[in-house]
Design a protein around this motif. Structure first.
Motif, PDB file in Angstrom:
ATOM      1  N   LEU A  83       0.846  -1.185   0.000  1.00  0.00           N
ATOM      2  CA  LEU A  83       0.000   0.000   0.000  1.00  0.00           C
ATOM      3  C   LEU A  83       0.882   1.236   0.000  1.00  0.00           C
ATOM      4  CD1 LEU A  83      -2.852  -0.825   2.548  1.00  0.00           C
ATOM      5  CD2 LEU A  83      -2.718  -1.357   0.109  1.00  0.00           C
ATOM      6  N   LEU A  84       0.523   2.217  -0.801  1.00  0.00           N
ATOM      7  CA  LEU A  84       1.307   3.443  -0.866  1.00  0.00           C
ATOM      8  C   LEU A  84       1.295   4.173   0.474  1.00  0.00           C
ATOM      9  CD1 LEU A  84       2.953   5.470  -2.534  1.00  0.00           C
ATOM     10  CD2 LEU A  84       0.796   6.517  -3.247  1.00  0.00           C
ATOM     11  N   ARG A  85       0.168   4.137   1.175  1.00  0.00           N
ATOM     12  CA  ARG A  85       0.064   4.867   2.446  1.00  0.00           C
ATOM     13  C   ARG A  85       0.592   4.069   3.622  1.00  0.00           C
ATOM     14  NH1 ARG A  85      -4.210   2.812   5.333  1.00  0.00           N
ATOM     15  NH2 ARG A  85      -5.774   1.653   4.136  1.00  0.00           N
ATOM     16  N   ASP A  86       0.839   2.776   3.429  1.00  0.00           N
ATOM     17  CA  ASP A  86       1.345   1.935   4.521  1.00  0.00           C
ATOM     18  C   ASP A  86       2.144   0.790   3.920  1.00  0.00           C
ATOM     19  OD1 ASP A  86       1.878   0.440   6.745  1.00  0.00           O
ATOM     20  OD2 ASP A  86      -0.221   0.059   7.297  1.00  0.00           O
ATOM     21  N   ASN A  87       3.450   0.942   3.866  1.00  0.00           N
ATOM     22  CA  ASN A  87       4.276  -0.054   3.187  1.00  0.00           C
ATOM     23  C   ASN A  87       4.428  -1.357   3.961  1.00  0.00           C
ATOM     24  OD1 ASN A  87       6.026   0.678   5.232  1.00  0.00           O
ATOM     25  ND2 ASN A  87       7.537   1.652   3.866  1.00  0.00           N
ATOM     26  N   THR A  88       3.842  -1.418   5.148  1.00  0.00           N
ATOM     27  CA  THR A  88       3.874  -2.684   5.891  1.00  0.00           C
ATOM     28  C   THR A  88       2.788  -3.635   5.418  1.00  0.00           C
ATOM     29  OG1 THR A  88       2.404  -1.883   7.661  1.00  0.00           O
ATOM     30  CG2 THR A  88       4.781  -1.490   7.921  1.00  0.00           C
ATOM     31  N   GLN A  89       1.815  -3.110   4.712  1.00  0.00           N
ATOM     32  CA  GLN A  89       0.718  -3.936   4.184  1.00  0.00           C
ATOM     33  C   GLN A  89       1.063  -4.343   2.760  1.00  0.00           C
ATOM     34  OE1 GLN A  89      -1.551  -4.912   6.243  1.00  0.00           O
ATOM     35  NE2 GLN A  89      -0.931  -3.475   7.879  1.00  0.00           N
ATOM     36  N   GLN A  90       1.378  -5.631   2.591  1.00  0.00           N
ATOM     37  CA  GLN A  90       1.863  -6.119   1.305  1.00  0.00           C
ATOM     38  C   GLN A  90       1.061  -7.317   0.824  1.00  0.00           C
ATOM     39  OE1 GLN A  90       6.012  -6.925   2.027  1.00  0.00           O
ATOM     40  NE2 GLN A  90       6.561  -4.748   2.137  1.00  0.00           N
ATOM     41  N   GLY A  91       1.247  -7.649  -0.460  1.00  0.00           N
ATOM     42  CA  GLY A  91       0.534  -8.780  -1.018  1.00  0.00           C
ATOM     43  C   GLY A  91       0.997  -9.108  -2.424  1.00  0.00           C
ATOM     44  N   ILE A  92       0.208  -9.909  -3.128  1.00  0.00           N
ATOM     45  CA  ILE A  92       0.526 -10.371  -4.480  1.00  0.00           C
ATOM     46  C   ILE A  92      -0.659 -10.099  -5.402  1.00  0.00           C
ATOM     47  CG2 ILE A  92       0.987 -12.377  -5.940  1.00  0.00           C
ATOM     48  CD1 ILE A  92       3.389 -11.684  -4.395  1.00  0.00           C
ATOM     49  N   LEU A  93      -0.359  -9.576  -6.591  1.00  0.00           N
ATOM     50  CA  LEU A  93      -1.364  -9.382  -7.630  1.00  0.00           C
ATOM     51  C   LEU A  93      -1.046 -10.279  -8.820  1.00  0.00           C
ATOM     52  CD1 LEU A  93      -1.745  -5.483  -7.764  1.00  0.00           C
ATOM     53  CD2 LEU A  93      -3.418  -7.120  -6.859  1.00  0.00           C
ATOM     54  N   SER A  94      -2.098 -10.740  -9.505  1.00  0.00           N
ATOM     55  CA  SER A  94      -1.922 -11.557 -10.702  1.00  0.00           C
ATOM     56  C   SER A  94      -2.846 -11.049 -11.802  1.00  0.00           C
ATOM     57  CB  SER A  94      -2.241 -13.028 -10.413  1.00  0.00           C
ATOM     58  OG  SER A  94      -1.389 -13.539  -9.413  1.00  0.00           O
ATOM     59  N   GLY A  95      -2.428 -11.298 -13.046  1.00  0.00           N
ATOM     60  CA  GLY A  95      -3.293 -10.990 -14.169  1.00  0.00           C
ATOM     61  C   GLY A  95      -4.332 -12.078 -14.348  1.00  0.00           C
ATOM     62  N   SER A  96      -5.176 -11.915 -15.358  1.00  0.00           N
ATOM     63  CA  SER A  96      -6.229 -12.902 -15.589  1.00  0.00           C
ATOM     64  C   SER A  96      -6.563 -12.939 -17.076  1.00  0.00           C
ATOM     65  CB  SER A  96      -7.482 -12.552 -14.783  1.00  0.00           C
ATOM     66  OG  SER A  96      -8.039 -11.333 -15.248  1.00  0.00           O
ATOM     67  N   ILE A  97      -7.377 -13.925 -17.449  1.00  0.00           N
ATOM     68  CA  ILE A  97      -7.763 -14.036 -18.861  1.00  0.00           C
ATOM     69  C   ILE A  97      -8.677 -12.890 -19.269  1.00  0.00           C
ATOM     70  CG2 ILE A  97      -7.443 -16.529 -18.963  1.00  0.00           C
ATOM     71  CD1 ILE A  97     -10.452 -16.835 -18.555  1.00  0.00           C
ATOM     72  N   LYS A 144      -3.913   3.321  -3.275  1.00  0.00           N
ATOM     73  CA  LYS A 144      -2.946   3.168  -4.365  1.00  0.00           C
ATOM     74  C   LYS A 144      -1.961   2.066  -4.004  1.00  0.00           C
ATOM     75  CE  LYS A 144      -3.898   6.571  -7.337  1.00  0.00           C
ATOM     76  NZ  LYS A 144      -4.131   6.362  -8.777  1.00  0.00           N
ATOM     77  N   LEU A 145      -1.659   1.228  -4.992  1.00  0.00           N
ATOM     78  CA  LEU A 145      -0.691   0.152  -4.799  1.00  0.00           C
ATOM     79  C   LEU A 145       0.557   0.424  -5.618  1.00  0.00           C
ATOM     80  CD1 LEU A 145      -2.980  -3.030  -5.007  1.00  0.00           C
ATOM     81  CD2 LEU A 145      -2.501  -1.559  -3.044  1.00  0.00           C
ATOM     82  N   VAL A 146       1.718   0.143  -5.020  1.00  0.00           N
ATOM     83  CA  VAL A 146       2.999   0.291  -5.704  1.00  0.00           C
ATOM     84  C   VAL A 146       3.786  -0.998  -5.524  1.00  0.00           C
ATOM     85  CG1 VAL A 146       3.065   2.801  -5.412  1.00  0.00           C
ATOM     86  CG2 VAL A 146       4.110   1.323  -3.681  1.00  0.00           C
ATOM     87  N   THR A 147       4.827  -1.161  -6.326  1.00  0.00           N
ATOM     88  CA  THR A 147       5.654  -2.362  -6.212  1.00  0.00           C
ATOM     89  C   THR A 147       6.397  -2.369  -4.883  1.00  0.00           C
ATOM     90  OG1 THR A 147       7.414  -1.209  -7.419  1.00  0.00           O
ATOM     91  CG2 THR A 147       5.962  -2.653  -8.690  1.00  0.00           C
ATOM     92  N   SER A 148       6.618  -3.579  -4.368  1.00  0.00           N
ATOM     93  CA  SER A 148       7.316  -3.729  -3.085  1.00  0.00           C
ATOM     94  C   SER A 148       8.725  -4.263  -3.311  1.00  0.00           C
ATOM     95  CB  SER A 148       6.532  -4.672  -2.167  1.00  0.00           C
ATOM     96  OG  SER A 148       6.657  -6.008  -2.621  1.00  0.00           O
ATOM     97  N   VAL A 149       9.454  -4.408  -2.227  1.00  0.00           N
ATOM     98  CA  VAL A 149      10.840  -4.887  -2.312  1.00  0.00           C
ATOM     99  C   VAL A 149      10.922  -6.394  -2.504  1.00  0.00           C
ATOM    100  CG1 VAL A 149      11.724  -2.984  -0.932  1.00  0.00           C
ATOM    101  CG2 VAL A 149      10.948  -5.071   0.204  1.00  0.00           C
ATOM    102  N   LEU A 150       9.786  -7.081  -2.432  1.00  0.00           N
ATOM    103  CA  LEU A 150       9.807  -8.541  -2.456  1.00  0.00           C
ATOM    104  C   LEU A 150       9.887  -9.121  -3.863  1.00  0.00           C
ATOM    105  CD1 LEU A 150       7.112  -9.294   0.288  1.00  0.00           C
ATOM    106  CD2 LEU A 150       9.604  -9.199   0.539  1.00  0.00           C
ATOM    107  N   GLY A 151       9.555  -8.350  -4.874  1.00  0.00           N
ATOM    108  CA  GLY A 151       9.480  -8.898  -6.220  1.00  0.00           C
ATOM    109  C   GLY A 151      10.691  -8.585  -7.074  1.00  0.00           C
ATOM    110  N   VAL A 152      10.530  -8.806  -8.385  1.00  0.00           N
ATOM    111  CA  VAL A 152      11.614  -8.560  -9.345  1.00  0.00           C
ATOM    112  C   VAL A 152      11.670  -7.106  -9.776  1.00  0.00           C
ATOM    113  CG1 VAL A 152      11.538 -10.927 -10.212  1.00  0.00           C
ATOM    114  CG2 VAL A 152      10.111  -9.164 -11.282  1.00  0.00           C
ATOM    115  N   TYR A 153      10.641  -6.336  -9.393  1.00  0.00           N
ATOM    116  CA  TYR A 153      10.591  -4.937  -9.801  1.00  0.00           C
ATOM    117  C   TYR A 153      11.140  -4.041  -8.690  1.00  0.00           C
ATOM    118  CZ  TYR A 153       7.333  -6.798 -13.271  1.00  0.00           C
ATOM    119  OH  TYR A 153       6.769  -7.530 -14.286  1.00  0.00           O
TER     120      TYR A 153
END
Length: 280
Positions: A189-203, A223-232
């Protein structure tokens, strides 16, 4: 005797014609206030002929002038059409150049997401092909290995994250976007970077996902932004939460996200080449 009579008759005719000519010449040699009967008779015959000849001449002249004018107008119209076509082409070129300049200016904003990162090289690219359908799930760009582009390079657009390179040729590369069903991206979360998760695309080209903490406080509009956990790199805008729900087993808080990038309309992107990856 007969021959003599015939000769006398010819001589008489010649004499009469000569006398008539002499009379006519004498009558027309001097200026007079009134015409003779002969002159009036000749004038009555000649004048209509003159009027007819004059009218015919005028008609021919007018037609000739009309033809010349028509040819001139036709030539002018053809030249005008050519000039208009040239102006239209120039206007189109200028509009394309202006649009391209505006797109490049917008792409500069994408660099702000990772401007602190000095280990990335930005490479501008045009989209030259895409998968069937309305969404840019996967697409092809006009840069490749010859431009220092390689697999897993990050792809951005002016408004945020697009995806990554999954295949590269010498002068082209293929990109898989975050809305593709084979993609996933970690977020915070942009307003709270301690709240994280995973997003996926779909058909259906939607972004759906969940937060690691089932008690996380996430609301529509976050607003969601990329976190430190991924490849981005961290901090790249992904999108906005438009729906929040609980999973069927109540163990996860799920979200539906509207991407910040318009994946139905793109023409230019920026490939962020990792210089650290190149060194490896």
């Amino acid at each position: 005797m007969a021959k003599k009579t015939s000769k006398d008759r010819v001589a008489m005719i010649v004499a009469v014609v000569a006398i008539i000519l002499i009379i006519v010449m004498s009558m027309t040699s001097n200026q007079r206030e009134e015409m003779t009967v002969v002159e009036r008779w000749i004038g009555n015959i000649v004048t209509p002929l003159q009027r007819t000849v004059s009218a015919s001449t005028n008609v021919v002249a007018e037609n000739a002038r009309a033809i010349v004018q028509f040819s001139s107008i036709k030539a002018s119209n053809e030249q005008l059409k050519e000039d208009i076509a040239i102006i239209q082409r120039e206007m189109i070129d200028l509009r394309l150049e202006r649009n391209e300049l505006e797109e490049l200016r917008e792409l500069k904003h994408a660099l702000n997401y990772i401007e602190e990162q000095e280990n990335y090289q930005p490479i501008a690219a045009n989209i030259i092909g895409k998968n069937p359908g309305n969404w840019f799930n996967t697409f092809t760009i006009n840069v490749g290995r010859k431009h220092n582009v390689s697999k897993n390079d990050i792809v951005l657009e002016a408004n945020g994250l697009v995806g990554r390179v999954y295949e590269a040729g010498d002068y082209w590369a293929k990109v898989v976007s975050i809305v593709d069903h084979n993609s996933s991206v970690s977020f915070q979360l942009l307003r709270d970077n301690t709240q994280q998760g995973i997003l996926s695309g779909s058909i259906t080209s939607e972004l759906t996902g969940y937060l690691f903490d089932p008690l996380a406080e996430v609301v529509v509009g976050d607003k969601l932004v990329t976190s430190v956990l991924g490849v981005y790199p961290q901090g790249i805008v992904i999108g906005e939460v438009v729906e929040v729900a609980k999973s069927s087993d109540q163990l996860l808080k799920t979200v539906v996200v509207e991407p910040e990038v318009n994946f139905t309309r793109m023409s230019k992107v920026i490939v962020m080449k990792s210089l650290e990856q190149e060194g490896n």
